[in-house]
Enzyme design. Structure first.
Site, PDB file in Angstrom:
ATOM      1  N   LYS A 148       0.873  -1.188   0.000  1.00 55.62           N
ATOM      2  CA  LYS A 148       0.000   0.000   0.000  1.00 55.62           C
ATOM      3  C   LYS A 148       0.903   1.228   0.000  1.00 55.62           C
ATOM      4  CE  LYS A 148      -4.366  -1.455   1.482  1.00 55.62           C
ATOM      5  NZ  LYS A 148      -4.484  -1.774   2.904  1.00 55.62           N
ATOM      6  N   HIS A 163       1.659   6.913   2.554  1.00 57.38           N
ATOM      7  CA  HIS A 163       1.034   8.199   2.249  1.00 57.38           C
ATOM      8  C   HIS A 163       1.166   9.192   3.400  1.00 57.38           C
ATOM      9  CE1 HIS A 163      -2.453   7.162   4.696  1.00 57.38           C
ATOM     10  NE2 HIS A 163      -2.378   5.966   4.166  1.00 57.38           N
ATOM     11  N   HIS A 198       0.703   8.673   7.154  1.00 54.91           N
ATOM     12  CA  HIS A 198       1.707   8.059   8.023  1.00 54.91           C
ATOM     13  C   HIS A 198       2.725   9.066   8.532  1.00 54.91           C
ATOM     14  CE1 HIS A 198       0.486   4.471   5.533  1.00 54.91           C
ATOM     15  NE2 HIS A 198       0.303   4.034   6.761  1.00 54.91           N
TER      16      HIS A 198
HETATM   17  N1  ARG Z   1      -0.918  -0.626   9.964  1.00 51.95           N
HETATM   18  C1  ARG Z   1      -1.888   0.085  10.730  1.00 51.95           C
HETATM   19  C2  ARG Z   1      -2.474   1.232   9.898  1.00 51.95           C
HETATM   20  O1  ARG Z   1      -1.872   1.661   8.925  1.00 51.95           O
HETATM   21  C3  ARG Z   1      -1.297   0.699  11.981  1.00 51.95           C
HETATM   22  C4  ARG Z   1      -0.800  -0.289  12.986  1.00 51.95           C
HETATM   23  C5  ARG Z   1      -0.576   0.326  14.327  1.00 51.95           C
HETATM   24  N2  ARG Z   1      -0.039  -0.561  15.291  1.00 51.95           N
HETATM   25  C6  ARG Z   1      -0.714  -1.549  15.928  1.00 51.95           C
HETATM   26  N3  ARG Z   1      -0.060  -2.292  16.765  1.00 51.95           N
HETATM   27  N4  ARG Z   1      -1.997  -1.708  15.736  1.00 51.95           N
HETATM   28  O2  ARG Z   1      -3.561   1.675  10.214  1.00 51.95           O
END
Ligand code: ARG
Length: 569
Positions: free
Chosen positions: A130, A133, A136
């Site tokens: 993905k 973007h 983040h």
């Molecule tokens: N990958 C997830 C996102 O982009 C965020 C993960 C955050 N960390 C976790 N331990 N849930 O929304």
């Protein structure tokens, strides 16, 4: 209280405590910095004391003033309403702030208060295949700054990029690759190419449902550890991380672990079994859930009716794993506010499982980032890539340098430091929960409260120090007896407190604000006072000590935020 000069406030508290016959700490907590230096440098509001002492706040302040007299660090003590105010002698700032800070150099505010304690920080946490973007940006900038800040305070810090690398979409992506993918195009196009395949999969699957079955089959093969499936998926992961590495490098961001969602997959049966054993599982429409009624939360689903696990289940396993592996004192998740419910459920479920350390887990939430400039959002529908934002920032900085300082050496490199620093600064320029709207003119304004502004103040110090060269004379600090120099020294004195507070509240913005105010105060000083006066080397030497400390504190503060400090710009 927030931000007062530490050492002098300690002394003031000790004097008042002795006079009032109360514990130092109790008084210390009450001491404030008046909003306007006209009202003194430190103030003790006596309203709270009025209750126990059964006298009016004014009387108490007057009584205390008489008892403490004029301590050696004060010019004057005054009673104002219910406040006891002190006006600190400028020399006291030289002794308690400037000289120790000069001694510490770029290590001012560094401490070992966190020694023996561990903080795990989950940040950036991007998703495989993905786009990386702009959404983040905050997680990456805030998490990385906290990583540096905790480290500076002596904590053992573990940075985790909890990759989004599990889910049926990866089966679909493999199916799409099998049908239409070319190795060469994917190697070249990276995440872009993978996204295109994914979009194509969905369009074609609308007409041909057998594709969906194929996608499920490939995901099952990933789950079962089938060699081919795992290899292709690993390659997608590699491609994504290779692209991300470029952004991380630019932002000066590092991780100690890339254990993502897939890493926890094998631990899930044990987590489910544990929940069952602890009698926390309940069946609901075929799914397995943990009820959280007593927390006023909707139930957490841990197993879907088709037996699939969820993001939340993996987070339960991840939390247990982090405790087991790192024995953290704090476990932070730097994730957008939108996941508020998820984390409340997660922490509540951990608590129900009997884990006391659930209290040490914290969702470090932040608001949305958006861009006023729409020109970057064309490539992926509405998604703005972080790398595009960084590149645009650097391009725009080059335009500005071409106007302001066309002869600058190493223009490209410095433009990168400024442009990227500006983006980072703006992500850290206000309390994190507020939404951020990016506007290029504002972000890159060299005169506003911006990254370039602070960087510029730093280069100003560097240039003054370079011009002055070595001064042999013994500094005569009496020349710092003016409101502008005192303002600078006060802010230097507050920097260590700002760093501590940033960690305490997981809010790097305290550091941003501290160095911005310092840069502003130094600029005011610079406009009002000549620093180099050749006929008075002793005075010059004192002003240069001030200048050097400002340079070092700005450099350190910027570094804690991940922002580089060019020597020239
Ligand atoms: N990958 C997830 C996102 O982009 C965020 C993960 C955050 N960390 C976790 N331990 N849930 O929304």
């Amino acid at each position: 209280m927030v931000g007062e000069n530490l050492e002098i406030a300690d002394k003031f508290a000790a004097d008042v405590a002795a006079a009032a016959d109360l514990p130092d700490a109790e008084i210390r907590d009450m001491i404030e910095t008046p909003p306007d230096p006209q009202m003194g440098d430190l103030a003790l509001p006596c309203f709270k004391l009025a209750k126990t002492m059964r006298r009016s706040p004014r009387d108490i302040a007057a009584g205390l003033a008489e008892k403490i007299g004029t301590p050696d660090y004060a010019d004057r003590v005054a009673v104002e309403g219910g406040y006891l105010n002190i006006y600190v002698r400028p020399e006291a700032y030289v002794e308690t702030v400037l000289l120790p800070a000069a001694e510490a150099g770029t290590e001012w505010g560094k401490s070992d208060e966190g020694q023996g304690r561990t903080v795990v920080i989950d940040y950036s946490s991007i998703n495989i295949a993905k786009p990386f973007h702009i959404g983040h940006l905050s997680s990456t900038a805030i998490g990385s700054a906290l990583y540096k800040i905790y480290g500076y305070l002596g904590y053992n810090v573990v940075g985790v990029n909890h990759l989004g690398d599990w889910g049926t979409q990866f089966g679909k992506m493999i199916a799409a690759y099998k049908h239409w993918g070319s190795d060469e195009e994917i190697e070249k196009g990276g995440v872009d190419a993978l996204m295109q395949l994914y979009v194509r999969f969905h369009t074609e699957a609308e007409a041909d449902d057998s594709l969906n079955e194929e996608g499920r089959m490939w995901f099952r093969r990933i789950e079962e550890g089938d060699e081919e499936a795992v290899r292709i998926f690993g390659w997608f992961k590699d491609l994504t991380l290779r692209e991300a590495a470029g952004v991380y490098e630019k932002l000066d961001v590092k991780f100690d672990s890339y254990a993502g969602e897939s890493f926890y997959e094998s631990m899930l049966p044990a987590v489910i079994a544990e929940l069952r054993e602890k009698n926390l599982l309940e069946e609901s429409e075929g799914a397995e859930i943990v009820r959280l009624d007593e927390y006023d939360l909707s139930p957490m689903i841990v197993l879907k009716s088709d037996g699939a696990t969820l993001y939340a289940t993996r987070d339960l396993a991840a939390a247990e794993y982090r405790k087991r592996t790192y024995d953290f004192d704090r476990n932070l998740y730097v994730v957008a506010y939108q996941q508020n419910l998820h984390f409340r459920q997660l922490f509540a479920a951990l608590e129900k499982m009997g884990y006391e350390w659930a209290r040490d887990c914290e969702h470090v939430a932040f608001g949305m980032v958006s861009l006023e400039d729409q020109t970057l959002s064309t490539r992926h529908g509405n998604v703005v890539l972080l790398k595009d934002v960084l590149n645009r920032a650097v391009e725009k900085t080059i335009e500005i340098i071409d106007q302001k300082n066309p002869g600058l050496e190493n223009k490209e490199e410095i433009a990168a430091q400024i442009g990227i620093g500006a983006v980072l600064y703006s992500a850290l320029s206000q309390s994190r929960i507020k939404d951020i709207t990016f506007n290029w003119d504002r972000v890159l304004n060299f005169d506003g409260e911006t990254g370039p502004y602070v960087q510029y103040a730093h280069t100003r110090c560097v240039s003054v120090l370079g011009r002055a060269g070595e001064i042999g004379a013994e500094p005569d600090f009496r020349v710092l007896d003016n409101p502008q120099a005192v303002a600078v020294m006060k802010l230097i004195g507050q920097f260590p407190e700002a760093v501590k507070l940033a960690a305490e509240r997981n809010e790097p913005f305290y550091v941003t604000r501290s160095i911005t105010e310092l840069a502003q105060a130094f600029n005011r000083y610079y406009y009002d006072h000549k620093i180099i006066t050749p006929d008075d080397p002793a005075a010059t030497a004192a002003r240069l000590v001030l200048t050097r400390v400002v340079r070092d504190v700005l450099r350190r503060g910027l570094a804690l935020l991940g922002i580089r400090a060019p020597e020239k710009m």
